[in-house]
Design a protein around this motif. Structure first.
Motif, PDB file in Angstrom:
ATOM      1  N   VAL A 146      36.972  35.067  55.286  1.00 43.64           N
ATOM      2  CA  VAL A 146      38.297  35.671  55.492  1.00 43.64           C
ATOM      3  C   VAL A 146      38.295  37.056  54.837  1.00 43.64           C
ATOM      4  N   LEU A 147      38.261  38.072  55.701  1.00 46.03           N
ATOM      5  CA  LEU A 147      38.302  39.452  55.203  1.00 46.03           C
ATOM      6  C   LEU A 147      39.759  39.843  54.987  1.00 46.03           C
ATOM      7  N   THR A 148      40.055  40.448  53.861  1.00 47.03           N
ATOM      8  CA  THR A 148      41.419  40.938  53.643  1.00 47.03           C
ATOM      9  C   THR A 148      41.500  42.417  54.005  1.00 47.03           C
ATOM     10  N   ALA A 149      42.684  42.797  54.526  1.00 48.65           N
ATOM     11  CA  ALA A 149      42.943  44.200  54.889  1.00 48.65           C
ATOM     12  C   ALA A 149      44.244  44.611  54.222  1.00 48.65           C
ATOM     13  N   SER A 150      44.276  45.796  53.651  1.00 46.26           N
ATOM     14  CA  SER A 150      45.537  46.236  53.018  1.00 46.26           C
ATOM     15  C   SER A 150      46.612  46.446  54.088  1.00 46.26           C
ATOM     16  N   GLY A 151      46.171  46.731  55.320  1.00 46.85           N
ATOM     17  CA  GLY A 151      47.117  47.074  56.382  1.00 46.85           C
ATOM     18  C   GLY A 151      47.281  48.575  56.524  1.00 46.85           C
ATOM     19  N   GLY A 152      46.820  49.320  55.505  1.00 48.66           N
ATOM     20  CA  GLY A 152      46.848  50.786  55.590  1.00 48.66           C
ATOM     21  C   GLY A 152      48.245  51.359  55.471  1.00 48.66           C
ATOM     22  N   PRO A 153      48.363  52.677  55.620  1.00 47.82           N
ATOM     23  CA  PRO A 153      49.658  53.338  55.416  1.00 47.82           C
ATOM     24  C   PRO A 153      50.685  53.031  56.499  1.00 47.82           C
ATOM     25  N   VAL A 212      40.423  37.800  59.840  1.00 44.90           N
ATOM     26  CA  VAL A 212      40.954  38.964  59.118  1.00 44.90           C
ATOM     27  C   VAL A 212      42.430  38.701  58.846  1.00 44.90           C
ATOM     28  N   VAL A 213      42.859  38.962  57.632  1.00 39.89           N
ATOM     29  CA  VAL A 213      44.263  38.755  57.278  1.00 39.89           C
ATOM     30  C   VAL A 213      44.734  39.959  56.456  1.00 39.89           C
ATOM     31  N   VAL A 214      45.994  40.329  56.651  1.00 38.01           N
ATOM     32  CA  VAL A 214      46.539  41.461  55.885  1.00 38.01           C
ATOM     33  C   VAL A 214      47.014  40.965  54.517  1.00 38.01           C
ATOM     34  N   HIS A 215      46.615  41.717  53.495  1.00 42.08           N
ATOM     35  CA  HIS A 215      47.027  41.407  52.116  1.00 42.08           C
ATOM     36  C   HIS A 215      47.333  42.759  51.447  1.00 42.08           C
ATOM     37  N   PRO A 216      48.612  43.167  51.517  1.00 40.70           N
ATOM     38  CA  PRO A 216      48.947  44.534  51.130  1.00 40.70           C
ATOM     39  C   PRO A 216      48.576  44.919  49.695  1.00 40.70           C
ATOM     40  N   ALA A 217      48.583  43.994  48.757  1.00 41.95           N
ATOM     41  CA  ALA A 217      48.346  44.364  47.352  1.00 41.95           C
ATOM     42  C   ALA A 217      46.884  44.714  47.067  1.00 41.95           C
ATOM     43  N   SER A 218      45.970  44.344  47.949  1.00 40.03           N
ATOM     44  CA  SER A 218      44.530  44.645  47.782  1.00 40.03           C
ATOM     45  C   SER A 218      43.968  44.154  46.451  1.00 40.03           C
ATOM     46  N   ILE A 219      44.427  42.998  45.991  1.00 39.83           N
ATOM     47  CA  ILE A 219      43.815  42.444  44.774  1.00 39.83           C
ATOM     48  C   ILE A 219      42.920  41.239  45.086  1.00 39.83           C
ATOM     49  N   VAL A 220      43.183  40.585  46.244  1.00 39.60           N
ATOM     50  CA  VAL A 220      42.242  39.555  46.718  1.00 39.60           C
ATOM     51  C   VAL A 220      41.299  40.283  47.667  1.00 39.60           C
ATOM     52  N   HIS A 221      40.058  40.419  47.258  1.00 45.29           N
ATOM     53  CA  HIS A 221      39.160  41.293  48.029  1.00 45.29           C
ATOM     54  C   HIS A 221      38.567  40.602  49.245  1.00 45.29           C
ATOM     55  N   SER A 222      38.539  39.303  49.273  1.00 41.06           N
ATOM     56  CA  SER A 222      38.191  38.467  50.438  1.00 41.06           C
ATOM     57  C   SER A 222      38.078  37.022  49.984  1.00 41.06           C
ATOM     58  N   LEU A 223      37.939  36.126  50.955  1.00 38.75           N
ATOM     59  CA  LEU A 223      37.894  34.687  50.638  1.00 38.75           C
ATOM     60  C   LEU A 223      36.886  33.980  51.534  1.00 38.75           C
ATOM     61  N   VAL A 224      36.427  32.812  51.053  1.00 39.34           N
ATOM     62  CA  VAL A 224      35.581  31.945  51.883  1.00 39.34           C
ATOM     63  C   VAL A 224      36.289  30.591  52.010  1.00 39.34           C
ATOM     64  N   ARG A 225      36.403  30.126  53.262  1.00 37.35           N
ATOM     65  CA  ARG A 225      36.947  28.787  53.524  1.00 37.35           C
ATOM     66  C   ARG A 225      35.795  27.797  53.595  1.00 37.35           C
ATOM     67  N   PHE A 226      35.887  26.705  52.842  1.00 39.94           N
ATOM     68  CA  PHE A 226      34.857  25.675  52.879  1.00 39.94           C
ATOM     69  C   PHE A 226      35.329  24.463  53.696  1.00 39.94           C
TER      70      PHE A 226
END
Ligand SMILES: NC(=O)c1ccc[n+]([C@@H]2O[C@H](COP(=O)([O-])OP(=O)(O)OC[C@H]3O[C@@H](n4cnc5c(N)ncnc54)[C@H](OP(=O)(O)O)[C@@H]3O)[C@@H](O)[C@H]2O)c1
Length: 360
Positions: A146-153, A212-226
């Protein structure tokens, strides 16, 4: 203690400057070569005692002359492809910031990596996070990346609202301070598209298992689902010195003076779905990746042309995606057997994209 020699390509850029700060502070690393695209390097070379310097051209003569233990490829764009393939083929540790090279040359890079047998360490914060969450895990236990994206400006805006945004608006990234090209890519979400393809080649999972999921705070840099439903995440302040240092120091995880997350005051862990309709460059990247062959190379090339045209005031923001989609419709996309095939596919996609540029 053995001192490792680092060839720093893209030394004058955002990643390059942060890498110099890290290397200068560490006794176990020394710079052995510096490369830029057009900016002179004499002063930087003098300051850091580096005599192997190169401005533009092929990275190969510099790499052969300076005999690095680590190549930090922080060149922007397809121009980084030769250095990536050289490091992988020669089994030299590759700290990879230049995602475009892996996007364009995925299959060739994986084959070169297999032959060379060296380390390939991602510098992109999301892929560094995934690398760390995946280390030591059995492949059959992994369901998805799971890639996180800030969503940008422009997160939350409609396509209609983006018709007249300016270059300055696009460069104003809410959480990261980066070079101009990647900043525009973050605003269009092409950056996440490039990262999706990069993840496919780095970690070997099919596209359907990369979310890919939007995570505006950009503190979770990515995740792995098991497969048991557990998610492993990598958290930290948005500070590129952390993944740069991790890659340069691997496996030692040296200390970095990055701001610690303040858990006691609560973390913003909001996530939301990507708006594929407003930001079509992400689904276009997925489609190019699934099509395979040189389609990802063409996606990257057309995007580079369109971003350059947007930065130069030749086209509007929404024209970037239209240019890439149009070029992708026309390319042949057959696989590249070698670097010269890839260079030809890149050139063809650039030509098709240039032809589509419309005045703003
Ligand atoms: N910045 C970030 O936070 C960040 C995060 C993750 C990944 N990345 C990736 O890291 C790479 C660099 O990004 P950046 O933000 O550091 O870019 P940047 O600030 O624009 O710097 C780009 C660097 O590449 C050099 N360069 C350009 N064309 C070249 C060529 N033909 N040959 C050799 N060097 C060339 C530039 O030299 P001149 O100064 O002479 O033009 C400069 O040193 C990109 O692939 C980006 O996607 C960046």
């Amino acid at each position: 203690m053995r001192v490792k020699r680092v060839a720093l390509l893209g030394a004058t850029g955002s990643i390059g400057r942060q890498a110099i700060e890290i290397i200068s502070s560490r006794a176990d690393l020394e710079l052995c070569g510096l490369m830029s695209g057009s900016q002179p390097l004499d002063a930087l070379g003098l300051e850091h005692g580096v005599s192997h310097l190169q401005v533009g051209g092929s990275a190969v003569p510099l790499l052969e002359a300076c005999e690095p233990d680590i190549v930090l490829n922080a060149i922007v764009g397809f121009a980084g492809v030769e250095a990536t393939l050289w490091a992988l083929e020669h089994g030299v540790t590759l700290a990879l910031a230049n995602k475009e090279s892996l996007v364009a040359a995925g299959e060739l890079a994986v084959a070169a990596h297999r032959r060379g047998g060296g380390l390939l360490l991602p510098v992109d914060s999301e892929h560094s996070a995934l690398f760390q969450c995946l280390e030591g895990r059995a492949p059959e236990t992994i369901d998805a990346l799971v890639l996180t994206a800030s969503g940008g400006p422009f997160r939350g805006r409609s396509a209609h609202e983006l018709a007249n945004v300016t270059v300055a608006d696009a460069l104003a990234h809410p959480t990261w301070s980066m070079g101009r090209k990647i900043s525009v890519d973050s605003a269009t979400l092409a950056n996440k598209g490039l990262e999706l393809i990069e993840a496919r080649w780095l970690f070997g999972l099919p596209y359907e298992n990369i979310e890919v999921v939007v995570h505006p705070a950009s503190i979770v840099h990515s995740l792995v689902r098991f497969r048991d439903g557990a998610l492993l995440a990598h958290l930290g302040s948005p500070d590129m010195r952390v993944p740069i240092s991790f890659a340069l120091g691997y496996p030692d995880r040296p200390a970095v003076a990055a701001a610690a997350l303040d858990l006691e005051h609560g973390l913003d862990l909001r996530f939301e779905a990507v708006d594929d309709e407003t930001f079509p460059l992400l689904p276009l990247a997925r489609a190019a990746g699934e099509r395979g062959g040189t389609a990802p190379c063409a996606y990257n090339a057309a995007n580079e042309v369109a971003v350059e045209a947007f930065l130069g005031g030749r086209i509007g923001f929404l024209d970037i995606a239209d240019t890439v989609a149009g070029a992708l419709d026309e390319v042949d996309g057959s696989p590249a057997r070698d670097l010269s095939d890839l260079v030809a596919a890149d050139a063809e996609a650039r030509r098709l994209a240039e032809r589509r540029l419309v005045p703003a």
